[in-house]
Design a protein around this motif. Structure first.
Motif, PDB file in Angstrom:
ATOM      1  N   VAL A  36     -19.849 -81.526  62.515  1.00 28.23           N
ATOM      2  CA  VAL A  36     -21.692 -81.749  63.088  1.00 28.23           C
ATOM      3  C   VAL A  36     -22.198 -81.113  64.168  1.00 28.23           C
ATOM      4  O   VAL A  36     -22.927 -80.336  64.377  1.00 28.23           O
ATOM      5  N   ALA A  37     -21.933 -82.158  65.424  1.00 27.64           N
ATOM      6  CA  ALA A  37     -21.908 -82.208  66.792  1.00 27.64           C
ATOM      7  C   ALA A  37     -20.815 -82.607  67.594  1.00 27.64           C
ATOM      8  O   ALA A  37     -20.398 -83.210  66.966  1.00 27.64           O
ATOM      9  N   SER A  38     -21.030 -82.240  68.851  1.00 32.44           N
ATOM     10  CA  SER A  38     -19.839 -82.217  70.290  1.00 32.44           C
ATOM     11  C   SER A  38     -20.851 -81.679  71.268  1.00 32.44           C
ATOM     12  O   SER A  38     -21.423 -81.172  71.312  1.00 32.44           O
ATOM     13  N   GLY A  39     -20.170 -82.994  72.484  1.00 31.53           N
ATOM     14  CA  GLY A  39     -20.248 -82.826  74.014  1.00 31.53           C
ATOM     15  C   GLY A  39     -19.924 -83.344  74.801  1.00 31.53           C
ATOM     16  O   GLY A  39     -18.822 -84.788  74.140  1.00 31.53           O
ATOM     17  N   ARG A  40     -20.047 -83.254  75.738  1.00 34.52           N
ATOM     18  CA  ARG A  40     -20.009 -83.857  76.712  1.00 34.52           C
ATOM     19  C   ARG A  40     -20.567 -85.096  77.495  1.00 34.52           C
ATOM     20  O   ARG A  40     -21.369 -85.065  77.371  1.00 34.52           O
ATOM     21  N   LYS A  41     -20.095 -86.181  77.536  1.00 36.43           N
ATOM     22  CA  LYS A  41     -20.761 -87.431  77.947  1.00 36.43           C
ATOM     23  C   LYS A  41     -21.423 -87.004  79.743  1.00 36.43           C
ATOM     24  O   LYS A  41     -20.285 -86.640  80.546  1.00 36.43           O
ATOM     25  N   VAL A  42     -21.880 -87.537  79.851  1.00 37.91           N
ATOM     26  CA  VAL A  42     -22.935 -87.913  80.938  1.00 37.91           C
ATOM     27  C   VAL A  42     -22.870 -89.535  81.570  1.00 37.91           C
ATOM     28  O   VAL A  42     -23.922 -89.804  81.372  1.00 37.91           O
ATOM     29  N   PRO A  43     -22.405 -89.130  82.906  1.00 37.28           N
ATOM     30  CA  PRO A  43     -21.185 -88.294  83.251  1.00 37.28           C
ATOM     31  C   PRO A  43     -19.852 -87.593  83.187  1.00 37.28           C
ATOM     32  O   PRO A  43     -19.737 -88.686  81.480  1.00 37.28           O
ATOM     33  N   ARG A  44     -19.321 -86.796  83.599  1.00 34.23           N
ATOM     34  CA  ARG A  44     -18.836 -86.202  82.278  1.00 34.23           C
ATOM     35  C   ARG A  44     -17.028 -87.365  82.189  1.00 34.23           C
ATOM     36  O   ARG A  44     -16.465 -86.748  82.875  1.00 34.23           O
ATOM     37  N   THR A  45     -17.370 -87.683  81.961  1.00 33.68           N
ATOM     38  CA  THR A  45     -15.962 -88.944  81.445  1.00 33.68           C
ATOM     39  C   THR A  45     -15.159 -88.342  79.697  1.00 33.68           C
ATOM     40  O   THR A  45     -14.160 -89.214  80.085  1.00 33.68           O
ATOM     41  N   GLY A  46     -15.496 -88.037  79.904  1.00 35.36           N
ATOM     42  CA  GLY A  46     -15.043 -87.707  77.664  1.00 35.36           C
ATOM     43  C   GLY A  46     -16.071 -86.127  77.020  1.00 35.36           C
ATOM     44  O   GLY A  46     -17.448 -86.037  77.698  1.00 35.36           O
ATOM     45  N   GLY A  47     -15.831 -87.265  75.921  1.00 38.85           N
ATOM     46  CA  GLY A  47     -17.261 -86.250  74.761  1.00 38.85           C
ATOM     47  C   GLY A  47     -16.850 -86.846  74.042  1.00 38.85           C
ATOM     48  O   GLY A  47     -15.856 -88.119  73.527  1.00 38.85           O
ATOM     49  N   VAL A  48     -17.887 -86.456  72.786  1.00 41.19           N
ATOM     50  CA  VAL A  48     -17.927 -86.898  71.788  1.00 41.19           C
ATOM     51  C   VAL A  48     -18.579 -85.848  71.135  1.00 41.19           C
ATOM     52  O   VAL A  48     -18.808 -84.777  70.831  1.00 41.19           O
ATOM     53  N   ILE A  49     -17.475 -86.040  69.569  1.00 42.33           N
ATOM     54  CA  ILE A  49     -17.486 -84.773  68.716  1.00 42.33           C
ATOM     55  C   ILE A  49     -18.001 -85.765  67.198  1.00 42.33           C
ATOM     56  O   ILE A  49     -17.799 -86.748  67.247  1.00 42.33           O
ATOM     57  N   LEU A  50     -18.836 -85.264  67.149  1.00 41.00           N
ATOM     58  CA  LEU A  50     -19.801 -85.813  64.882  1.00 41.00           C
ATOM     59  C   LEU A  50     -18.878 -85.019  63.909  1.00 41.00           C
ATOM     60  O   LEU A  50     -19.066 -84.247  63.904  1.00 41.00           O
ATOM     61  N   ALA A  51     -18.283 -85.799  63.038  1.00 36.17           N
ATOM     62  CA  ALA A  51     -17.400 -85.071  61.846  1.00 36.17           C
ATOM     63  C   ALA A  51     -17.468 -85.643  60.835  1.00 36.17           C
ATOM     64  O   ALA A  51     -17.845 -86.541  60.436  1.00 36.17           O
ATOM     65  N   LEU A  52     -17.371 -84.471  59.521  1.00 35.55           N
ATOM     66  CA  LEU A  52     -17.747 -85.079  57.856  1.00 35.55           C
ATOM     67  C   LEU A  52     -16.242 -84.800  57.661  1.00 35.55           C
ATOM     68  O   LEU A  52     -15.623 -83.714  57.532  1.00 35.55           O
TER      69      LEU A  52
END
Length: 95
Positions: A36-52
């Motif tokens: 559904v959505a994804s992106g980098r964390k701030v600061p760039r230490t990882g990321g997040v994905i929203l999934a169904l």
């Protein structure tokens, strides 16, 4: 719905060598209406994905395809949550 949390465990230069393949992986699951959505964390230490997905096992199988997982570039955690409220535009995806 699931939150997939990525924490990078290698230098960004190494991670960036696999970014194009990671983006292909993301697109595959956007096309399947899983992500559904994804992106980098701030600061760039990882990321997040929203999934169904139907189960945490299904999410774990999907994660296993991620180049960041295959090459051991990030640690992944999965949090399941029940959507009680959401934007009306998501109605078709969530039903």
């Amino acid at each position: 719905m699931f939150i997939i949390n990525l924490n990078y465990i290698v230098p960004l230069e190494e991670l960036d060598q696999h970014m194009a393949d990671h983006v292909k992986y993301l697109r595959k699951y956007y096309d399947k209406n899983v992500f559904v959505a994804s992106g980098r964390k701030v600061p760039r230490t990882g990321g997040v994905i929203l999934a169904l997905a139907g189960s945490v096992e299904e999410v774990e199988k999907i994660i296993s395809e991620d180049p960041f997982h295959k090459h051991k570039l990030a640690e992944f955690t999965v949090t399941e949550f029940l959507t009680s409220q959401y934007h009306p535009a998501l109605k078709d995806l969530l039903s």
